[in-house]
Scaffold this active site. Structure first.
Site, mmCIF file in Angstrom:
data_model
loop_
_atom_site.group_PDB
_atom_site.id
_atom_site.type_symbol
_atom_site.label_atom_id
_atom_site.label_comp_id
_atom_site.label_asym_id
_atom_site.label_seq_id
_atom_site.Cartn_x
_atom_site.Cartn_y
_atom_site.Cartn_z
ATOM 1 N N PHE A 1 0.854 -1.184 0.000
ATOM 2 C CA PHE A 1 0.000 0.000 0.000
ATOM 3 C C PHE A 1 0.898 1.245 0.000
ATOM 4 C CE2 PHE A 1 -3.054 2.855 2.307
ATOM 5 C CZ PHE A 1 -4.057 2.809 1.360
ATOM 6 N N ARG B 1 -12.154 -3.253 -8.093
ATOM 7 C CA ARG B 1 -12.186 -4.178 -6.955
ATOM 8 C C ARG B 1 -13.624 -4.387 -6.489
ATOM 9 N NH1 ARG B 1 -8.259 -2.132 -2.279
ATOM 10 N NH2 ARG B 1 -9.902 -0.555 -2.192
HETATM 11 C C1 LIG Z 1 -6.432 0.930 4.376
HETATM 12 C C2 LIG Z 1 -5.011 0.659 4.565
HETATM 13 C C3 LIG Z 1 -4.233 1.466 5.393
HETATM 14 C C4 LIG Z 1 -4.865 2.670 6.045
HETATM 15 O O1 LIG Z 1 -3.954 3.509 6.645
HETATM 16 P P1 LIG Z 1 -4.485 4.737 7.517
HETATM 17 O O2 LIG Z 1 -3.265 5.326 8.057
HETATM 18 O O3 LIG Z 1 -5.355 4.146 8.601
HETATM 19 O O4 LIG Z 1 -5.247 5.639 6.630
HETATM 20 C C5 LIG Z 1 -2.912 1.131 5.581
HETATM 21 N N1 LIG Z 1 -2.367 0.061 4.977
HETATM 22 C C6 LIG Z 1 -3.091 -0.738 4.167
HETATM 23 C C7 LIG Z 1 -2.466 -1.936 3.539
HETATM 24 C C8 LIG Z 1 -4.424 -0.448 3.930
HETATM 25 O O5 LIG Z 1 -5.133 -1.226 3.122
#
Ligand SMILES: *Cc1c(COP(=O)(O)O)cnc(C)c1O
Length: 411
Positions: free
Chosen positions: A126, A371
């Protein structure tokens, strides 16, 4: 679309053991097919009413004396989430956002073993996770391997590796890593692992203790239905809790915070990883969401989730592949999370047409991924069949083409 699909859907819904859970959710439009619970889970009725009570009674009437009721909420929620991820109750706490928790744990790991300066991650991670890692390391210390089920992490792990830092279920393809095997590989090189469980928790059973994983983080507003911006959780294996130092030494991580000592001493347990005042109101719906998952049981949820993703993939193969779609999500059950990704060259325009004209809510992930998040507590097989039929309509009639020039702010 062939009637056989809706007939099969009806039959599968009839024997879905989780059917009763749909009525636990706020569903104001029965025609709207919501397949984005992997991005923002639905509102639970219990979470809604508990939140109303907390605002009216605890905050409105109780004022500051309600802290007696609230103070244990981050740990209590941690104990409940621990059951969903195969951790011990005292290894998990709810606080801050996923990104902030990632920062805290990676910083703590680097500081605990300064002779190991390198971090291994992958390019399917991510982006927020990559940004945090890029911010905490020098470029030469961060290996960003090509990701996916065939990724070669062995080649990147070495005596200077501090952490193997991966997202367990990949946010684009929905592919799942073998946590146990990869944790063992990292440990063979003396490295720790940090798992981001954002797309796994509440979607499939996870067992951090069984894998021997050192660290983990995850989000609560996806499959846990905690609500927008609900605080995240973090996990530290019990033997490492006192070894690690929270880099944000706020008063909620301090021992006896209400003695107002002027020098920081960390709390002995997992609570040391809190920073400032917990987001109480945002945590209340998280508890309702987690309680529902615990009532349903992760094994049952996984079994229905796999039936649903199988059903969706089968329909996609027959109905959507001829229209230019390609199923990206792995077909092997062990490699699949709870969303299905389809690739299409007009994915963004199709996404917008589905949302605006067809009451189907998937989401789009650049450059060409659609998705479809499957959340067995409220998704039905009938919705999946109907969604495929609406996609078929939009694409075969090319009615998505008018959206080709549109670029939305949030997808
Ligand atoms: C949704 C998601 C996040 C979210 O991060 P926030 O800091 O809570 O906005 C982080 N990592 C992954 C893999 C996600 O899918």
């Amino acid at each position: 679309m062939d009637r056989k699909w809706s007939q099969r859907a009806e039959e599968l819904d009839g024997r879905n053991p989780l059917r009763r859970f749909r009525q636990e959710f706020e569903i104001t439009d029965q025609k709207l097919i919501y397949l984005d619970g992997n991005s923002l889970g639905r509102l639970t009725l219990r979470g809604h009413s508990n939140l109303r009570d907390a605002i009216q009674e605890d905050w409105g009437n109780g004022l500051v004396s309600s802290w007696g009721k609230w103070i244990d909420l981050p740990s209590r929620l941690g104990r409940k989430i621990a059951k969903l991820i195969g951790a011990k109750p005292h290894e998990v706490i709810v606080c801050d956002s996923t990104s902030v928790n990632l920062y805290k744990l990676v910083h703590a790991a680097l500081r605990a073993r300064p002779e190991r300066t390198k971090i291994v991650t992958d390019r399917t991670n991510f982006p927020s996770d990559l940004y945090v890692l890029q911010g905490l390391t020098n470029p030469e210390d961060l290996s960003q391997v090509e990701g996916g089920p065939s990724a070669q992490f062995d080649l990147a792990l070495g005596p200077e590796t501090n952490l193997l830092c991966l997202t367990h279920t990949l946010f684009k393809s929905g592919a799942v890593y073998d946590m146990k095997a990869l944790t063992a590989k990292a440990q063979a090189a003396g490295a720790w692992t940090l798992w981001d469980l954002s797309h796994s928790v509440g979607a499939l059973p996870v067992n951090l203790n069984d894998a021997g994983a050192e660290l983990a983080i995850g989000c609560t507003y996806k499959y846990l239905n905690g609500g927008p911006g609900a605080p995240a959780f973090l996990y530290v294996r019990e033997d490492l809790i006192t070894t690690l130092r929270n880099p944000i030494q706020g008063w909620f991580g301090a021992d006896r915070a209400f003695d107002f000592e002027l020098d920081y001493t960390p709390r002995p347990g997992i609570e040391r990883f809190q920073a400032g005042t917990p987001n109480i109101l945002s945590m209340i719906p998280v508890e309702a969401g987690v309680d529902l998952l615990l009532e349903a049981g992760m094994e049952e949820i996984r079994s229905v989730s796999l039936q649903m993703t199988d059903f969706f993939i089968e329909m996609a193969d027959e109905v959507l592949t001829p229209l230019g779609f390609e199923v990206v999500t792995p077909r092997a059950h062990a490699l699949r999370g709870s969303h299905v990704s389809l690739r299409h060259q007009d994915a963004l325009a199709i996404d917008l047409a589905l949302i605006n004209d067809a009451k189907v809510i998937p989401d789009f992930r650049s450059p060409d991924n659609l998705r479809f998040g499957i959340t067995p507590l409220y998704t039905t097989f009938a919705e999946l069949a109907e969604a495929v039929s609406r996609i078929e309509n939009i694409v075969s009639r090319k009615s998505f083409e008018k959206y080709r020039a549109v670029k939305p702010a949030v997808t």
